[in-house]
Design a protein around this motif. Structure first.
Motif, PDB file in Angstrom:
ATOM      1  N   ASN A  62       0.845  -1.178   0.000  1.00 25.91           N
ATOM      2  CA  ASN A  62       0.000   0.000   0.000  1.00 25.91           C
ATOM      3  C   ASN A  62       0.887   1.238   0.000  1.00 25.91           C
ATOM      4  O   ASN A  62       1.478   1.574   1.019  1.00 25.91           O
ATOM      5  CB  ASN A  62      -0.900  -0.035   1.237  1.00 25.91           C
ATOM      6  CG  ASN A  62      -1.965   1.014   1.190  1.00 25.91           C
ATOM      7  OD1 ASN A  62      -1.909   1.926   0.380  1.00 25.91           O
ATOM      8  ND2 ASN A  62      -2.933   0.896   2.067  1.00 25.91           N
ATOM      9  N   VAL A  65       0.694   4.278   2.785  1.00 23.06           N
ATOM     10  CA  VAL A  65       1.151   4.152   4.166  1.00 23.06           C
ATOM     11  C   VAL A  65       2.616   3.745   4.141  1.00 23.06           C
ATOM     12  O   VAL A  65       2.984   2.775   3.485  1.00 23.06           O
ATOM     13  CB  VAL A  65       0.347   3.091   4.946  1.00 23.06           C
ATOM     14  CG1 VAL A  65       0.822   3.008   6.377  1.00 23.06           C
ATOM     15  CG2 VAL A  65      -1.126   3.400   4.895  1.00 23.06           C
ATOM     16  N   LYS A  88       0.781   8.412   6.883  1.00 20.00           N
ATOM     17  CA  LYS A  88      -0.464   7.967   6.252  1.00 20.00           C
ATOM     18  C   LYS A  88      -1.374   9.161   6.052  1.00 20.00           C
ATOM     19  O   LYS A  88      -1.108  10.245   6.583  1.00 20.00           O
ATOM     20  CB  LYS A  88      -1.150   6.919   7.130  1.00 20.00           C
ATOM     21  CG  LYS A  88      -1.556   7.492   8.488  1.00 20.00           C
ATOM     22  CD  LYS A  88      -2.472   6.551   9.229  1.00 20.00           C
ATOM     23  CE  LYS A  88      -3.038   7.201  10.451  1.00 20.00           C
ATOM     24  NZ  LYS A  88      -3.817   8.398  10.225  1.00 20.00           N
ATOM     25  N   ARG A  92      -7.532   8.653   7.623  1.00 24.42           N
ATOM     26  CA  ARG A  92      -7.667   7.195   7.561  1.00 24.42           C
ATOM     27  C   ARG A  92      -6.968   6.523   8.735  1.00 24.42           C
ATOM     28  O   ARG A  92      -5.989   7.039   9.267  1.00 24.42           O
ATOM     29  CB  ARG A  92      -7.039   6.648   6.269  1.00 24.42           C
ATOM     30  CG  ARG A  92      -7.579   7.216   4.983  1.00 24.42           C
ATOM     31  CD  ARG A  92      -8.897   6.618   4.531  1.00 24.42           C
ATOM     32  NE  ARG A  92      -8.910   5.180   4.414  1.00 24.42           N
ATOM     33  CZ  ARG A  92      -8.642   4.510   3.309  1.00 24.42           C
ATOM     34  NH1 ARG A  92      -8.325   5.155   2.214  1.00 24.42           N
ATOM     35  NH2 ARG A  92      -8.704   3.188   3.305  1.00 24.42           N
ATOM     36  N   GLU A  93      -7.480   5.366   9.145  1.00 21.48           N
ATOM     37  CA  GLU A  93      -6.832   4.533  10.158  1.00 21.48           C
ATOM     38  C   GLU A  93      -5.939   3.524   9.443  1.00 21.48           C
ATOM     39  O   GLU A  93      -6.145   3.231   8.271  1.00 21.48           O
ATOM     40  CB  GLU A  93      -7.869   3.781  10.994  1.00 21.48           C
ATOM     41  CG  GLU A  93      -8.731   4.667  11.843  1.00 21.48           C
ATOM     42  CD  GLU A  93      -9.759   3.868  12.635  1.00 21.48           C
ATOM     43  OE1 GLU A  93      -9.570   2.629  12.778  1.00 21.48           O
ATOM     44  OE2 GLU A  93     -10.741   4.452  13.086  1.00 21.48           O
ATOM     45  N   ALA A  94      -4.994   2.966  10.181  1.00 21.66           N
ATOM     46  CA  ALA A  94      -4.104   1.959   9.607  1.00 21.66           C
ATOM     47  C   ALA A  94      -3.805   0.890  10.651  1.00 21.66           C
ATOM     48  O   ALA A  94      -4.011   1.100  11.852  1.00 21.66           O
ATOM     49  CB  ALA A  94      -2.806   2.595   9.122  1.00 21.66           C
ATOM     50  N   THR A  95      -3.347  -0.248  10.191  1.00 24.30           N
ATOM     51  CA  THR A  95      -2.889  -1.326  11.057  1.00 24.30           C
ATOM     52  C   THR A  95      -1.481  -1.701  10.617  1.00 24.30           C
ATOM     53  O   THR A  95      -1.243  -1.911   9.424  1.00 24.30           O
ATOM     54  CB  THR A  95      -3.808  -2.559  10.945  1.00 24.30           C
ATOM     55  OG1 THR A  95      -5.114  -2.186  11.359  1.00 24.30           O
ATOM     56  CG2 THR A  95      -3.308  -3.694  11.805  1.00 24.30           C
ATOM     57  N   CYS A  96      -0.571  -1.769  11.587  1.00 25.22           N
ATOM     58  CA  CYS A  96       0.807  -2.139  11.292  1.00 25.22           C
ATOM     59  C   CYS A  96       1.150  -3.415  12.048  1.00 25.22           C
ATOM     60  O   CYS A  96       0.733  -3.602  13.194  1.00 25.22           O
ATOM     61  CB  CYS A  96       1.776  -1.037  11.708  1.00 25.22           C
ATOM     62  SG  CYS A  96       1.560   0.500  10.790  1.00 25.22           S
ATOM     63  N   CYS A 142       2.216  -2.084   6.862  1.00 24.64           N
ATOM     64  CA  CYS A 142       1.180  -1.176   7.356  1.00 24.64           C
ATOM     65  C   CYS A 142       0.148  -1.051   6.238  1.00 24.64           C
ATOM     66  O   CYS A 142       0.499  -0.812   5.090  1.00 24.64           O
ATOM     67  CB  CYS A 142       1.741   0.210   7.666  1.00 24.64           C
ATOM     68  SG  CYS A 142       2.656   0.304   9.199  1.00 24.64           S
ATOM     69  N   ASN A 143      -1.123  -1.226   6.588  1.00 21.94           N
ATOM     70  CA  ASN A 143      -2.224  -1.131   5.621  1.00 21.94           C
ATOM     71  C   ASN A 143      -3.297  -0.210   6.141  1.00 21.94           C
ATOM     72  O   ASN A 143      -3.565  -0.173   7.351  1.00 21.94           O
ATOM     73  CB  ASN A 143      -2.839  -2.507   5.351  1.00 21.94           C
ATOM     74  CG  ASN A 143      -1.889  -3.439   4.622  1.00 21.94           C
ATOM     75  OD1 ASN A 143      -1.128  -3.001   3.780  1.00 21.94           O
ATOM     76  ND2 ASN A 143      -1.947  -4.704   4.961  1.00 21.94           N
ATOM     77  N   LEU A 144      -3.933   0.510   5.230  1.00 20.92           N
ATOM     78  CA  LEU A 144      -5.067   1.336   5.605  1.00 20.92           C
ATOM     79  C   LEU A 144      -6.246   0.431   5.946  1.00 20.92           C
ATOM     80  O   LEU A 144      -6.441  -0.610   5.343  1.00 20.92           O
ATOM     81  CB  LEU A 144      -5.452   2.279   4.471  1.00 20.92           C
ATOM     82  CG  LEU A 144      -4.437   3.363   4.145  1.00 20.92           C
ATOM     83  CD1 LEU A 144      -4.895   4.166   2.947  1.00 20.92           C
ATOM     84  CD2 LEU A 144      -4.214   4.267   5.344  1.00 20.92           C
TER      85      LEU A 144
END
Length: 145
Positions: A62, A65, A88, A92-96, A142-144
């Motif tokens: 992605n 991010v 980012k 938007r939120e993200a998960t790493c 890390c992805n949105l």
């Protein structure tokens, strides 16, 4: 006595190549068939190049991010600490996913971190529990959300 090959008469007098010489074939006119063949080959090559380009872009993950490791400490036998920053879009939120590995690059610990919306550049310091002595800690992705 010299051989027939030395005299240039291999195969007997007046021997000709089996498949002929270039003078034996008449010139082919350059018609629409040849152009069409080149056009089809060019289209296939362009499609393959475009497909390869897509694969290369998709392999980067992605691009919106980015995570950068600032520092890590893997000196403790049952845990490791990492300091990293995430860039980012602010809305938007993200998960790493954090990952600790040993000397043979075997995962000995991992953890997912949720990055909240509101800011585009954030820095974190996180501790991971490990099953063995870690030698390196990195941000796997890390992805949105």
């Amino acid at each position: 006595m010299p051989s027939d090959e030395a005299n240039g008469t291999a195969g007997g007098p007046g021997a000709r190549p089996i498949l002929g010489t270039p003078d034996d074939f008449e010139e082919r006119p350059a018609g629409p068939g040849r152009f069409l063949a080149y056009l089809i080959i060019g289209a296939i090559v362009a499609i393959m190049a475009g497909g390869w380009g897509y694969v290369m872009v998709a392999a980067r993950g992605n691009p919106e991010v980015r995570a950068e490791v600032i520092a890590f400490d893997a000196s403790a036998p049952t845990s490791a600490q990492i300091t990293f920053s995430v860039h980012k879009p602010a809305d938007r939120e993200a998960t790493c996913r954090l990952r600790a590995v040993d000397t043979q690059h075997i995962e000995v610990g991992s953890r997912e971190i949720d990055v909240p919306r509101g800011k585009s550049d954030l820095a974190f310091t996180e501790r991971l529990k490990t099953s063995a002595q870690a030698t390196a800690v990195h941000v796997q992705y890390c992805n949105l959300v």
